[in-house]
Design a protein around this motif. Sequence first.
Motif, PDB file in Angstrom:
ATOM      1  N   TRP A 174       6.997   7.193   8.244  1.00 45.58           N
ATOM      2  CA  TRP A 174       5.600   7.078   7.827  1.00 45.58           C
ATOM      3  C   TRP A 174       5.550   6.538   6.402  1.00 45.58           C
ATOM      4  N   LEU A 175       4.780   5.487   6.192  1.00 41.61           N
ATOM      5  CA  LEU A 175       4.572   4.922   4.861  1.00 41.61           C
ATOM      6  C   LEU A 175       3.251   5.460   4.346  1.00 41.61           C
ATOM      7  N   LYS A 176       3.287   6.108   3.190  1.00 39.59           N
ATOM      8  CA  LYS A 176       2.117   6.801   2.662  1.00 39.59           C
ATOM      9  C   LYS A 176       1.692   6.225   1.320  1.00 39.59           C
ATOM     10  N   ASN A 177       0.398   6.373   1.020  1.00 40.54           N
ATOM     11  CA  ASN A 177      -0.136   5.890  -0.242  1.00 40.54           C
ATOM     12  C   ASN A 177      -0.624   7.036  -1.120  1.00 40.54           C
ATOM     13  N   THR A 178      -1.411   7.930  -0.562  1.00 45.64           N
ATOM     14  CA  THR A 178      -1.993   9.023  -1.332  1.00 45.64           C
ATOM     15  C   THR A 178      -1.598  10.351  -0.708  1.00 45.64           C
ATOM     16  N   PRO A 179      -0.931  11.213  -1.486  1.00 46.66           N
ATOM     17  CA  PRO A 179      -0.583  12.522  -0.928  1.00 46.66           C
ATOM     18  C   PRO A 179      -1.836  13.377  -0.757  1.00 46.66           C
ATOM     19  N   LEU A 180      -1.884  14.118   0.328  1.00 48.84           N
ATOM     20  CA  LEU A 180      -2.994  15.026   0.589  1.00 48.84           C
ATOM     21  C   LEU A 180      -2.455  16.447   0.657  1.00 48.84           C
ATOM     22  N   GLY A 181      -3.157  17.394   0.055  1.00 52.13           N
ATOM     23  CA  GLY A 181      -2.737  18.787   0.098  1.00 52.13           C
ATOM     24  C   GLY A 181      -1.607  19.066  -0.868  1.00 52.13           C
ATOM     25  N   ASN A 182      -0.994  20.218  -0.712  1.00 50.00           N
ATOM     26  CA  ASN A 182       0.102  20.644  -1.573  1.00 50.00           C
ATOM     27  C   ASN A 182       1.436  20.242  -0.960  1.00 50.00           C
ATOM     28  N   PRO A 183       2.391  19.813  -1.792  1.00 51.31           N
ATOM     29  CA  PRO A 183       3.704  19.467  -1.266  1.00 51.31           C
ATOM     30  C   PRO A 183       4.398  20.713  -0.713  1.00 51.31           C
ATOM     31  N   TYR A 184       5.197  20.521   0.311  1.00 53.33           N
ATOM     32  CA  TYR A 184       5.955  21.627   0.870  1.00 53.33           C
ATOM     33  C   TYR A 184       7.260  21.094   1.454  1.00 53.33           C
ATOM     34  N   ARG A 222      12.400  14.042   5.917  1.00 48.47           N
ATOM     35  CA  ARG A 222      13.019  13.588   4.667  1.00 48.47           C
ATOM     36  C   ARG A 222      12.079  12.572   4.061  1.00 48.47           C
ATOM     37  N   GLY A 223      12.159  12.355   2.757  1.00 49.74           N
ATOM     38  CA  GLY A 223      11.277  11.368   2.165  1.00 49.74           C
ATOM     39  C   GLY A 223      11.662  11.028   0.747  1.00 49.74           C
ATOM     40  N   GLY A 224      10.945  10.080   0.178  1.00 49.25           N
ATOM     41  CA  GLY A 224      11.204   9.671  -1.189  1.00 49.25           C
ATOM     42  C   GLY A 224      10.103   8.768  -1.700  1.00 49.25           C
ATOM     43  N   TYR A 225      10.172   8.485  -2.981  1.00 47.49           N
ATOM     44  CA  TYR A 225       9.212   7.594  -3.619  1.00 47.49           C
ATOM     45  C   TYR A 225       9.624   6.140  -3.431  1.00 47.49           C
ATOM     46  N   LYS A 226       8.668   5.249  -3.583  1.00 45.61           N
ATOM     47  CA  LYS A 226       8.929   3.815  -3.484  1.00 45.61           C
ATOM     48  C   LYS A 226       9.965   3.412  -4.523  1.00 45.61           C
ATOM     49  N   LEU A 284       0.803  -1.219   0.000  1.00 52.64           N
ATOM     50  CA  LEU A 284       0.000   0.000   0.000  1.00 52.64           C
ATOM     51  C   LEU A 284       0.841   1.277   0.000  1.00 52.64           C
ATOM     52  N   CYS A 285       2.146   1.148   0.076  1.00 52.47           N
ATOM     53  CA  CYS A 285       3.029   2.316   0.165  1.00 52.47           C
ATOM     54  C   CYS A 285       3.435   2.807  -1.222  1.00 52.47           C
ATOM     55  N   SER A 286       3.286   4.118  -1.444  1.00 50.58           N
ATOM     56  CA  SER A 286       3.752   4.760  -2.678  1.00 50.58           C
ATOM     57  C   SER A 286       4.955   5.661  -2.426  1.00 50.58           C
ATOM     58  N   PHE A 287       5.031   6.203  -1.210  1.00 53.22           N
ATOM     59  CA  PHE A 287       6.163   7.039  -0.836  1.00 53.22           C
ATOM     60  C   PHE A 287       6.328   7.005   0.675  1.00 53.22           C
ATOM     61  N   TRP A 288       7.474   7.473   1.142  1.00 59.80           N
ATOM     62  CA  TRP A 288       7.796   7.434   2.566  1.00 59.80           C
ATOM     63  C   TRP A 288       8.279   8.799   3.026  1.00 59.80           C
ATOM     64  N   ILE A 289       8.076   9.048   4.313  1.00 58.44           N
ATOM     65  CA  ILE A 289       8.537  10.270   4.963  1.00 58.44           C
ATOM     66  C   ILE A 289       9.109   9.844   6.312  1.00 58.44           C
ATOM     67  N   ARG A 290      10.218  10.456   6.714  1.00 58.50           N
ATOM     68  CA  ARG A 290      10.768  10.155   8.036  1.00 58.50           C
ATOM     69  C   ARG A 290      11.204  11.433   8.715  1.00 58.50           C
TER      70      ARG A 290
END
Length: 75
Positions: A43-53, A59-63, A26-32
């Motif tokens: 944090w393992l994320k699937n769908t981004p919410l809001g605007n990137p900042y 720190r983070g990256g794509y799968k 279910l993970c598309s990208f990660w943030i730590r």
Amino acid sequence: ATLTIQGSTDSALDQACCDACYYNDLCSFWIRESGSSGSITCWLKNTPLGNPYANGNHRGGYKALLCACVCEQAV
């Protein structure tokens, strides 16, 4: 998903969070949390919410396509 990772360098911590994302369907990208050693929240994320900042506290990256490679960093 939220998990705690451990490592002694930024690269090791990035790779640990990236690896966790790679093995989670279910993970598309990660943030730590930022920090270069110790126990860090990932944090393992699937769908981004809001605007990137940009956030100096995270720190983070794509799968990654391959677990053994260093993840492409998004932030």
